[in-house]
Design a protein around this motif. Structure first.
Motif, PDB file in Angstrom:
ATOM      1  N   ILE A  91       0.843  -1.202   0.000  1.00  0.00           N
ATOM      2  CA  ILE A  91       0.000   0.000   0.000  1.00  0.00           C
ATOM      3  C   ILE A  91       0.877   1.250   0.000  1.00  0.00           C
ATOM      4  CG2 ILE A  91      -1.689   1.329   1.324  1.00  0.00           C
ATOM      5  CD1 ILE A  91      -2.848  -1.300   2.310  1.00  0.00           C
ATOM      6  N   TRP A  92       1.919   1.259   0.816  1.00  0.00           N
ATOM      7  CA  TRP A  92       2.805   2.430   0.907  1.00  0.00           C
ATOM      8  C   TRP A  92       3.480   2.705  -0.435  1.00  0.00           C
ATOM      9  CZ3 TRP A  92       3.754   5.671   5.101  1.00  0.00           C
ATOM     10  CH2 TRP A  92       4.794   6.593   4.923  1.00  0.00           C
ATOM     11  N   ARG A  93       3.956   1.659  -1.083  1.00  0.00           N
ATOM     12  CA  ARG A  93       4.647   1.830  -2.361  1.00  0.00           C
ATOM     13  C   ARG A  93       3.717   2.373  -3.441  1.00  0.00           C
ATOM     14  NH1 ARG A  93       8.493  -3.586  -2.982  1.00  0.00           N
ATOM     15  NH2 ARG A  93      10.135  -2.891  -1.536  1.00  0.00           N
ATOM     16  N   GLY A  94       2.429   2.029  -3.345  1.00  0.00           N
ATOM     17  CA  GLY A  94       1.482   2.491  -4.360  1.00  0.00           C
ATOM     18  C   GLY A  94       0.804   3.798  -4.009  1.00  0.00           C
ATOM     19  N   ALA A  95       1.201   4.425  -2.902  1.00  0.00           N
ATOM     20  CA  ALA A  95       0.511   5.632  -2.444  1.00  0.00           C
ATOM     21  C   ALA A  95       0.603   6.776  -3.443  1.00  0.00           C
ATOM     22  CB  ALA A  95       1.072   6.071  -1.089  1.00  0.00           C
ATOM     23  N   ALA A  96       1.734   6.879  -4.136  1.00  0.00           N
ATOM     24  CA  ALA A  96       1.931   8.001  -5.058  1.00  0.00           C
ATOM     25  C   ALA A  96       1.301   7.764  -6.429  1.00  0.00           C
ATOM     26  CB  ALA A  96       3.424   8.278  -5.222  1.00  0.00           C
ATOM     27  N   GLU A  97       0.827   6.557  -6.691  1.00  0.00           N
ATOM     28  CA  GLU A  97       0.223   6.271  -7.988  1.00  0.00           C
ATOM     29  C   GLU A  97      -1.160   6.911  -8.081  1.00  0.00           C
ATOM     30  OE1 GLU A  97       0.101   2.087  -8.419  1.00  0.00           O
ATOM     31  OE2 GLU A  97       2.297   1.830  -8.348  1.00  0.00           O
ATOM     32  N   PRO A  98      -1.516   7.477  -9.232  1.00  0.00           N
ATOM     33  CA  PRO A  98      -2.837   8.105  -9.373  1.00  0.00           C
ATOM     34  C   PRO A  98      -3.955   7.082  -9.303  1.00  0.00           C
ATOM     35  CG  PRO A  98      -1.738   7.965 -11.510  1.00  0.00           C
ATOM     36  CD  PRO A  98      -0.720   7.546 -10.472  1.00  0.00           C
ATOM     37  N   LEU A  99      -5.117   7.536  -8.850  1.00  0.00           N
ATOM     38  CA  LEU A  99      -6.279   6.665  -8.763  1.00  0.00           C
ATOM     39  C   LEU A  99      -6.819   6.368 -10.149  1.00  0.00           C
ATOM     40  CD1 LEU A  99      -8.499   5.280  -7.050  1.00  0.00           C
ATOM     41  CD2 LEU A  99      -9.726   7.447  -7.072  1.00  0.00           C
ATOM     42  N   ASP A 100      -7.102   5.094 -10.392  1.00  0.00           N
ATOM     43  CA  ASP A 100      -7.739   4.694 -11.651  1.00  0.00           C
ATOM     44  C   ASP A 100      -9.178   5.189 -11.636  1.00  0.00           C
ATOM     45  OD1 ASP A 100      -8.716   3.526 -13.915  1.00  0.00           O
ATOM     46  OD2 ASP A 100      -8.506   1.460 -13.220  1.00  0.00           O
ATOM     47  N   THR A 101      -9.486   6.121 -12.507  1.00  0.00           N
ATOM     48  CA  THR A 101     -10.827   6.709 -12.531  1.00  0.00           C
ATOM     49  C   THR A 101     -11.729   6.067 -13.577  1.00  0.00           C
ATOM     50  OG1 THR A 101     -10.038   8.408 -14.060  1.00  0.00           O
ATOM     51  CG2 THR A 101      -9.987   8.938 -11.712  1.00  0.00           C
ATOM     52  N   GLY A 102     -11.375   4.840 -13.976  1.00  0.00           N
ATOM     53  CA  GLY A 102     -12.216   4.128 -14.927  1.00  0.00           C
ATOM     54  C   GLY A 102     -13.578   3.839 -14.351  1.00  0.00           C
ATOM     55  N   GLU A 103     -14.462   3.338 -15.158  1.00  0.00           N
ATOM     56  CA  GLU A 103     -15.835   3.082 -14.728  1.00  0.00           C
ATOM     57  C   GLU A 103     -15.877   2.095 -13.589  1.00  0.00           C
ATOM     58  OE1 GLU A 103     -19.883   3.577 -14.617  1.00  0.00           O
ATOM     59  OE2 GLU A 103     -18.386   4.679 -15.788  1.00  0.00           O
ATOM     60  N   ALA A 104     -16.377   2.540 -12.445  1.00  0.00           N
ATOM     61  CA  ALA A 104     -16.470   1.659 -11.281  1.00  0.00           C
ATOM     62  C   ALA A 104     -17.433   0.520 -11.557  1.00  0.00           C
ATOM     63  CB  ALA A 104     -16.931   2.441 -10.054  1.00  0.00           C
ATOM     64  N   GLY A 105     -17.049  -0.656 -11.090  1.00  0.00           N
ATOM     65  CA  GLY A 105     -17.929  -1.812 -11.219  1.00  0.00           C
ATOM     66  C   GLY A 105     -17.639  -2.646 -12.451  1.00  0.00           C
ATOM     67  N   VAL A 106     -16.863  -2.125 -13.411  1.00  0.00           N
ATOM     68  CA  VAL A 106     -16.537  -2.894 -14.594  1.00  0.00           C
ATOM     69  C   VAL A 106     -15.208  -3.588 -14.340  1.00  0.00           C
ATOM     70  CG1 VAL A 106     -16.150  -2.809 -17.077  1.00  0.00           C
ATOM     71  CG2 VAL A 106     -17.763  -1.232 -16.029  1.00  0.00           C
ATOM     72  N   ARG A 107     -15.261  -4.793 -13.841  1.00  0.00           N
ATOM     73  CA  ARG A 107     -14.074  -5.532 -13.464  1.00  0.00           C
ATOM     74  C   ARG A 107     -14.151  -6.946 -14.010  1.00  0.00           C
ATOM     75  NH1 ARG A 107      -9.850  -2.345 -11.675  1.00  0.00           N
ATOM     76  NH2 ARG A 107     -10.807  -0.481 -10.808  1.00  0.00           N
ATOM     77  N   SER A 108     -12.991  -7.535 -14.258  1.00  0.00           N
ATOM     78  CA  SER A 108     -12.946  -8.900 -14.738  1.00  0.00           C
ATOM     79  C   SER A 108     -13.198  -9.869 -13.583  1.00  0.00           C
ATOM     80  CB  SER A 108     -11.566  -9.192 -15.353  1.00  0.00           C
ATOM     81  OG  SER A 108     -10.573  -9.165 -14.344  1.00  0.00           O
ATOM     82  N   GLN A 109     -13.525 -11.094 -13.947  1.00  0.00           N
ATOM     83  CA  GLN A 109     -13.724 -12.110 -12.925  1.00  0.00           C
ATOM     84  C   GLN A 109     -12.444 -12.317 -12.133  1.00  0.00           C
ATOM     85  OE1 GLN A 109     -16.592 -13.615 -12.101  1.00  0.00           O
ATOM     86  NE2 GLN A 109     -15.479 -14.535 -10.406  1.00  0.00           N
ATOM     87  N   GLY A 110     -11.297 -12.206 -12.822  1.00  0.00           N
ATOM     88  CA  GLY A 110     -10.021 -12.372 -12.132  1.00  0.00           C
ATOM     89  C   GLY A 110      -9.811 -11.315 -11.080  1.00  0.00           C
ATOM     90  N   SER A 111     -10.205 -10.080 -11.382  1.00  0.00           N
ATOM     91  CA  SER A 111     -10.070  -8.999 -10.410  1.00  0.00           C
ATOM     92  C   SER A 111     -10.929  -9.258  -9.185  1.00  0.00           C
ATOM     93  CB  SER A 111     -10.467  -7.672 -11.056  1.00  0.00           C
ATOM     94  OG  SER A 111     -10.528  -6.640 -10.097  1.00  0.00           O
ATOM     95  N   LEU A 112     -12.159  -9.685  -9.403  1.00  0.00           N
ATOM     96  CA  LEU A 112     -13.052  -9.965  -8.277  1.00  0.00           C
ATOM     97  C   LEU A 112     -12.537 -11.128  -7.445  1.00  0.00           C
ATOM     98  CD1 LEU A 112     -16.548  -9.586 -10.002  1.00  0.00           C
ATOM     99  CD2 LEU A 112     -15.231  -7.876  -8.742  1.00  0.00           C
ATOM    100  N   THR A 113     -11.997 -12.142  -8.105  1.00  0.00           N
ATOM    101  CA  THR A 113     -11.444 -13.283  -7.385  1.00  0.00           C
ATOM    102  C   THR A 113     -10.250 -12.869  -6.538  1.00  0.00           C
ATOM    103  OG1 THR A 113     -12.161 -14.792  -9.142  1.00  0.00           O
ATOM    104  CG2 THR A 113     -10.476 -15.605  -7.632  1.00  0.00           C
ATOM    105  N   ARG A 114      -9.402 -11.988  -7.092  1.00  0.00           N
ATOM    106  CA  ARG A 114      -8.246 -11.502  -6.324  1.00  0.00           C
ATOM    107  C   ARG A 114      -8.706 -10.706  -5.106  1.00  0.00           C
ATOM    108  NH1 ARG A 114      -6.160 -10.608 -11.475  1.00  0.00           N
ATOM    109  NH2 ARG A 114      -6.731  -8.405 -11.411  1.00  0.00           N
TER     110      ARG A 114
END
Length: 212
Positions: A91-114
């Protein structure tokens, strides 16, 4: 205490425990706000599955085994602490990365499984929670609990914990919280990493002192 009263008392105690701030709350809220509502709900289900596993273990008597084998309990604590530290570093290492502002809720099955798997592992990484479940069951279950109550407890715990964290996911995946988070992402992520890291260090210290 009647069976119904015992059941309500157990579920009430577990709900209060779930609502207290901790790594589970941090993970679900952050998953919902950084990924999607669907990911947050998947994480909520992962937390519920982990809680149901704790309920099964408590009913099965594993808690008694852990109390009789301090070295095993200490080893599980150490492993859980290291896992939380690993999550904190990510989490700390990714703190400076910008937030993905893509459409919320559109995720692959792999993402949900992770998301579900990460939440499940985070839930079960703290063996103290298993002892808490065992203590609550020991204190509130009737001396001769009916088989129906024992069978019903794990699925009810699943519904309870999943329901609470689903509320957390729905709140934090809303547009307002996401907008606030986007503006303060680096600070919020670093605060979340510090919370996770502190909890991990605490578990590791308890394991070390227990073995000393």
């Amino acid at each position: 205490m009647s069976t119904a009263a015992a059941l309500l008392a157990i579920l009430g105690a577990l709900l209060l425990g779930a609502m207290s701030p901790g790594p589970s709350f941090v993970l679900v809220s952050r998953t919902a706000v950084t990924r999607s509502r669907a990911d947050g709900l998947a994480a909520a289900l992962g937390m519920g599955l982990g809680a149901a596993l704790f309920a099964l273990l408590a009913i099965g008597g594993l808690v008694a085994v852990l109390r009789q084998a301090p070295w095993l309990y200490a080893a599980l604590k150490a492993g859980g602490g290291l896992y939380l530290l690993y999550i904190a570093i990510r989490i700390w290492r990714g703190a400076a990365e910008p937030l993905d502002t893509g459409e919320a809720g559109v995720r692959s099955q792999g993402s949900l499984t992770r998301s579900l798997g990460l939440a499940f592992v985070t839930q079960v990484s703290n063996p103290k929670a298993a002892v808490v479940y065992g203590s609550i069951f020991a204190a509130l279950l009737p001396a001769h609990a009916p088989a129906g109550l024992l069978v019903a407890l794990p699925p009810l715990v699943l519904l309870l914990e999943t329901g609470w964290y689903a509320i957390v996911a729905l709140v934090f995946s809303a547009r307002g919280p996401r907008a606030v988070y986007a503006g303060w992402k680096a600070w919020v992520d670093r605060a979340a990493a510090l919370v996770m890291g502190a909890l991990g260090v605490r578990l590791a210290q308890e394991a070390l002192f227990a073995r000393a």
